[in-house]
Design a protein around this motif. Structure first.
Motif, PDB file in Angstrom:
ATOM      1  N   LYS A  66      43.593  50.349  51.753  1.00 51.73           N
ATOM      2  CA  LYS A  66      43.856  49.218  50.859  1.00 51.73           C
ATOM      3  C   LYS A  66      43.623  47.903  51.595  1.00 51.73           C
ATOM      4  O   LYS A  66      44.073  47.719  52.718  1.00 51.73           O
ATOM      5  N   GLU A  71      41.168  50.246  45.160  1.00 48.46           N
ATOM      6  CA  GLU A  71      41.176  49.038  44.344  1.00 48.46           C
ATOM      7  C   GLU A  71      41.591  49.396  42.926  1.00 48.46           C
ATOM      8  O   GLU A  71      41.006  50.288  42.307  1.00 48.46           O
ATOM      9  N   LYS A  80      33.330  46.351  43.110  1.00 48.58           N
ATOM     10  CA  LYS A  80      33.853  45.022  42.834  1.00 48.58           C
ATOM     11  C   LYS A  80      32.910  44.004  43.462  1.00 48.58           C
ATOM     12  O   LYS A  80      32.381  44.215  44.550  1.00 48.58           O
ATOM     13  N   TYR A 129      32.765  43.076  47.156  1.00 50.30           N
ATOM     14  CA  TYR A 129      32.392  44.101  48.125  1.00 50.30           C
ATOM     15  C   TYR A 129      30.895  44.412  48.097  1.00 50.30           C
ATOM     16  O   TYR A 129      30.444  45.356  48.750  1.00 50.30           O
TER      17      TYR A 129
END
Length: 344
Positions: A31, A130, A307, A310
């Motif tokens: 995370k 995520e 996302k 990223y």
């Protein structure tokens, strides 16, 4: 070395400095707690990244960026279990800044060091925990598209990957940026082509797709074709670009997406794998993202789109690979060497 078996949470500091973005991230297990990126505006006036200026900017940025990442994560450097950094590929001067810093901090804190392949990190960014994002399962096909690379990779595990197709000359990101330059758009031009393409007709102008056997790509011929097309049209009408910008961009983008999709369809046919992921800076392109999502219903694929933060160069993707390497105790020694070109 920390006790691996008794550590409930693994805190990884990751450093990415392969090109012109200085980035640091802190992960707790898989995370992301922080992901700081400092860009470099200095390259805009030159129409591309100047390696010497990039490495100097990394030297200025790396300490404050790392400090900010640790502070935002709500930990201290004494909490860190591991330091991951980009070993390559990339600009040599830029890589050396990040690598030297990572080695020094690893030695100073007495914690493991993990050298990471930047391209593998783009692929494994999908495994960052995520909310709202599903992780792929193995095996899957990864399309990695950036300014410097275009690859189709068969991914069997975190540590088993095989390039089954790649560009024979220019990368797809370069095709976007060079086309934008031909049109007189400022650097970086790829996102601008995407922006204008959304307003244009993708069938307005037809460009021939290169004939390349197998799963490999070629974009140099397409760039030349676009250049000659624009030169011819400008000779006929000096206002051609301004009068047709949206349609030109839409047609260029449509052609590039068709090239990528043709190869993906062939990869699925040859491997039987219908899970598809994308990664790399060009995967931020809205046209590519939309086409891949449409492929789910059109071809029965399952597609994974990361996302937005990223997709471009960032340290979080380095950190997730560092974390999985830490679990396997795949550590690097202080004599590990940064490499502009690195074996996949």
């Amino acid at each position: 070395m920390p006790n691996l078996t008794n550590s409930k949470n693994i805190y990884t500091l990751a450093i990415e400095s392969s090109c012109d973005d200085t980035s640091a991230a802190v992960l707790c297990n898989d995370k992301v707690l922080s992901n700081i990126v400092a860009g470099q505006k200095v390259h805009e006036e030159y129409g591309g990244v100047v390696p010497e200026l990039a490495s100097r900017a990394h030297q200025q940025n790396i300490v404050p960026v790392v400090e900010m990442a640790i502070k935002k994560a709500g930990i201290t450097k004494e909490n860190l279990n591991c330091i991951a950094f980009t070993q390559g590929p990339g600009l040599m001067g830029s890589l050396l800044v990040g690598g030297s810093f990572a080695k020094s901090l690893s030695l100073g804190l007495g914690i493991p060091l993990v050298a990471i392949n930047h391209m593998k990190a783009h692929i494994l960014a999908h495994f960052i925990d995520e909310e709202g994002y599903e992780k792929p399962s193995f095996p899957f096909i990864a399309l990695t598209i950036s300014g410097g690379h275009t690859q189709i990779v068969k991914v069997s595990s975190f540590f088993e990957m095989e390039i089954i197709g790649e560009t024979t000359d220019d990368a797809v990101g370069e095709a976007f940026d060079k086309s934008a330059k031909i049109l007189g758009l400022p650097y970086p031009g790829g996102p601008l082509i995407d922006k204008y393409a959304q307003l244009g007709n993708p069938k307005a102008f037809v460009f021939t797709k290169p004939k390349v056997s197998g799963l490999d790509f070629s974009f140099s011929g397409l760039k030349t074709q676009i250049l000659y097309f624009i030169q011819k049209k400008l000779a006929e009408n000096e206002h051609f670009i301004t009068e047709n910008l949206n349609d030109i961009c839409a047609s260029i983008q449509h052609t590039i997406i068709e090239i990528l999709m043709d190869k993906l369809k062939l990869a699925v046919s040859e491997t039987g794998i219908t899970q598809i992921t994308i990664g790399g800076g060009v995967s931020a392109n809205s046209g590519i993202r939309n086409t891949l999502k449409e492929a789910e219903s059109k071809y029965g694929w399952k597609t994974y789109i990361p996302k937005f933060e990223y997709t471009t160069d960032n340290a979080a993707m380095i950190g997730i690979v560092g974390y999985y390497n830490f679990l396997e105790e795949n550590f690097s020694t202080a004599d590990v060497v940064s490499k502009a070109r690195i074996e996949f």
